[in-house]
Scaffold this motif. Structure first.
Motif, PDB file in Angstrom:
ATOM      1  N   SER A 117       0.817  -1.211   0.000  1.00  0.00           N
ATOM      2  CA  SER A 117       0.000   0.000   0.000  1.00  0.00           C
ATOM      3  C   SER A 117       0.852   1.263   0.000  1.00  0.00           C
ATOM      4  CB  SER A 117      -0.938   0.005   1.213  1.00  0.00           C
ATOM      5  OG  SER A 117      -0.193   0.070   2.406  1.00  0.00           O
ATOM      6  N   SER A 118       2.150   1.142   0.319  1.00  0.00           N
ATOM      7  CA  SER A 118       3.012   2.323   0.314  1.00  0.00           C
ATOM      8  C   SER A 118       3.614   2.591  -1.062  1.00  0.00           C
ATOM      9  CB  SER A 118       4.123   2.166   1.355  1.00  0.00           C
ATOM     10  OG  SER A 118       4.961   1.092   1.020  1.00  0.00           O
ATOM     11  N   ARG A 119       3.306   1.739  -2.059  1.00  0.00           N
ATOM     12  CA  ARG A 119       3.785   1.978  -3.414  1.00  0.00           C
ATOM     13  C   ARG A 119       3.032   3.145  -4.022  1.00  0.00           C
ATOM     14  NH1 ARG A 119       3.451  -3.618  -6.430  1.00  0.00           N
ATOM     15  NH2 ARG A 119       3.561  -2.197  -8.168  1.00  0.00           N
ATOM     16  N   LYS A 120       3.703   3.901  -4.885  1.00  0.00           N
ATOM     17  CA  LYS A 120       3.065   5.033  -5.546  1.00  0.00           C
ATOM     18  C   LYS A 120       2.081   4.549  -6.604  1.00  0.00           C
ATOM     19  CE  LYS A 120       6.736   8.431  -5.121  1.00  0.00           C
ATOM     20  NZ  LYS A 120       7.654   9.304  -5.854  1.00  0.00           N
ATOM     21  N   THR A 121       1.008   5.296  -6.761  1.00  0.00           N
ATOM     22  CA  THR A 121       0.052   5.013  -7.822  1.00  0.00           C
ATOM     23  C   THR A 121       0.515   5.724  -9.084  1.00  0.00           C
ATOM     24  OG1 THR A 121      -1.306   6.948  -7.339  1.00  0.00           O
ATOM     25  CG2 THR A 121      -1.851   4.901  -6.156  1.00  0.00           C
ATOM     26  N   ILE A 122      -0.080   5.375 -10.212  1.00  0.00           N
ATOM     27  CA  ILE A 122       0.276   6.036 -11.468  1.00  0.00           C
ATOM     28  C   ILE A 122      -0.047   7.526 -11.390  1.00  0.00           C
ATOM     29  CG2 ILE A 122      -1.913   5.574 -12.641  1.00  0.00           C
ATOM     30  CD1 ILE A 122       1.465   5.222 -14.338  1.00  0.00           C
ATOM     31  N   GLN A 123      -1.119   7.876 -10.683  1.00  0.00           N
ATOM     32  CA  GLN A 123      -1.479   9.282 -10.520  1.00  0.00           C
ATOM     33  C   GLN A 123      -0.416  10.027  -9.718  1.00  0.00           C
ATOM     34  OE1 GLN A 123      -3.614   6.725  -9.929  1.00  0.00           O
ATOM     35  NE2 GLN A 123      -5.076   7.006 -11.596  1.00  0.00           N
ATOM     36  N   GLU A 124       0.150   9.373  -8.694  1.00  0.00           N
ATOM     37  CA  GLU A 124       1.198  10.009  -7.893  1.00  0.00           C
ATOM     38  C   GLU A 124       2.474  10.227  -8.700  1.00  0.00           C
ATOM     39  OE1 GLU A 124       0.217   8.541  -3.383  1.00  0.00           O
ATOM     40  OE2 GLU A 124       1.051   7.074  -4.773  1.00  0.00           O
ATOM     41  N   TYR A 125       2.813   9.252  -9.542  1.00  0.00           N
ATOM     42  CA  TYR A 125       4.010   9.404 -10.366  1.00  0.00           C
ATOM     43  C   TYR A 125       3.891  10.579 -11.327  1.00  0.00           C
ATOM     44  CZ  TYR A 125       6.427   5.135  -8.960  1.00  0.00           C
ATOM     45  OH  TYR A 125       7.104   4.189  -8.260  1.00  0.00           O
ATOM     46  N   PHE A 126       2.692  10.820 -11.864  1.00  0.00           N
ATOM     47  CA  PHE A 126       2.507  11.833 -12.894  1.00  0.00           C
ATOM     48  C   PHE A 126       1.793  13.086 -12.395  1.00  0.00           C
ATOM     49  CE2 PHE A 126       3.231   8.009 -15.376  1.00  0.00           C
ATOM     50  CZ  PHE A 126       4.135   8.471 -16.317  1.00  0.00           C
ATOM     51  N   LYS A 127       1.697  13.283 -11.081  1.00  0.00           N
ATOM     52  CA  LYS A 127       0.947  14.417 -10.553  1.00  0.00           C
ATOM     53  C   LYS A 127       1.522  15.765 -10.976  1.00  0.00           C
ATOM     54  CE  LYS A 127       3.108  14.497  -5.966  1.00  0.00           C
ATOM     55  NZ  LYS A 127       3.795  15.753  -5.959  1.00  0.00           N
ATOM     56  N   ASP A 128       2.814  15.879 -11.182  1.00  0.00           N
ATOM     57  CA  ASP A 128       3.426  17.140 -11.589  1.00  0.00           C
ATOM     58  C   ASP A 128       3.713  17.206 -13.087  1.00  0.00           C
ATOM     59  OD1 ASP A 128       3.456  18.096  -8.946  1.00  0.00           O
ATOM     60  OD2 ASP A 128       5.301  16.989  -8.542  1.00  0.00           O
ATOM     61  N   TYR A 129       3.227  16.249 -13.835  1.00  0.00           N
ATOM     62  CA  TYR A 129       3.466  16.185 -15.273  1.00  0.00           C
ATOM     63  C   TYR A 129       2.553  17.182 -15.988  1.00  0.00           C
ATOM     64  CZ  TYR A 129       4.824  13.921 -19.619  1.00  0.00           C
ATOM     65  OH  TYR A 129       5.356  13.648 -20.849  1.00  0.00           O
TER      66      TYR A 129
END
Length: 87
Positions: free
Chosen positions: A53-65
């Motif tokens: 559950s502590s892994r980043k989601t795809i949304q978290e990886y690209f939130k600043d994109y």
């Protein structure tokens, strides 16, 4: 815990390293444990992930994109099927 020198070996098409048991025991790694691997200059930093559950989601990886600058949606005509494609 002191540093150890380990040899990098070829495993299939990849390279791998085995973790000494004292390191595994110290951080509590088990088979199929998740780790994050990143670089810091010329260093490799391997960090145990507490749980899935502590892994980043795809949304978290690209939130600043900057989504408004790239990949504008458009339809592309690829032409008529040339083989066994299903359209």
């Amino acid at each position: 815990m002191s540093a150890k020198t380990m040899r990098v070996n070829k495993w299939g098409n990849s390279l791998g390293i085995r973790f000494p048991s004292e390191f595994v025991d110290f951080v509590g790694l088990k088979e199929k444990s998740l780790v994050e691997i990143k670089t810091d200059g010329e260093k490799l930093v391997i960090t145990k992930i507490a749980d899935e559950s502590s892994r980043k989601t795809i949304q978290e990886y690209f939130k600043d994109y900057p989504t408004n600058q790239f990949f504008q949606q458009e339809e592309i005509d690829w032409g008529k099927p040339a083989g066994d494609e299903i359209w």
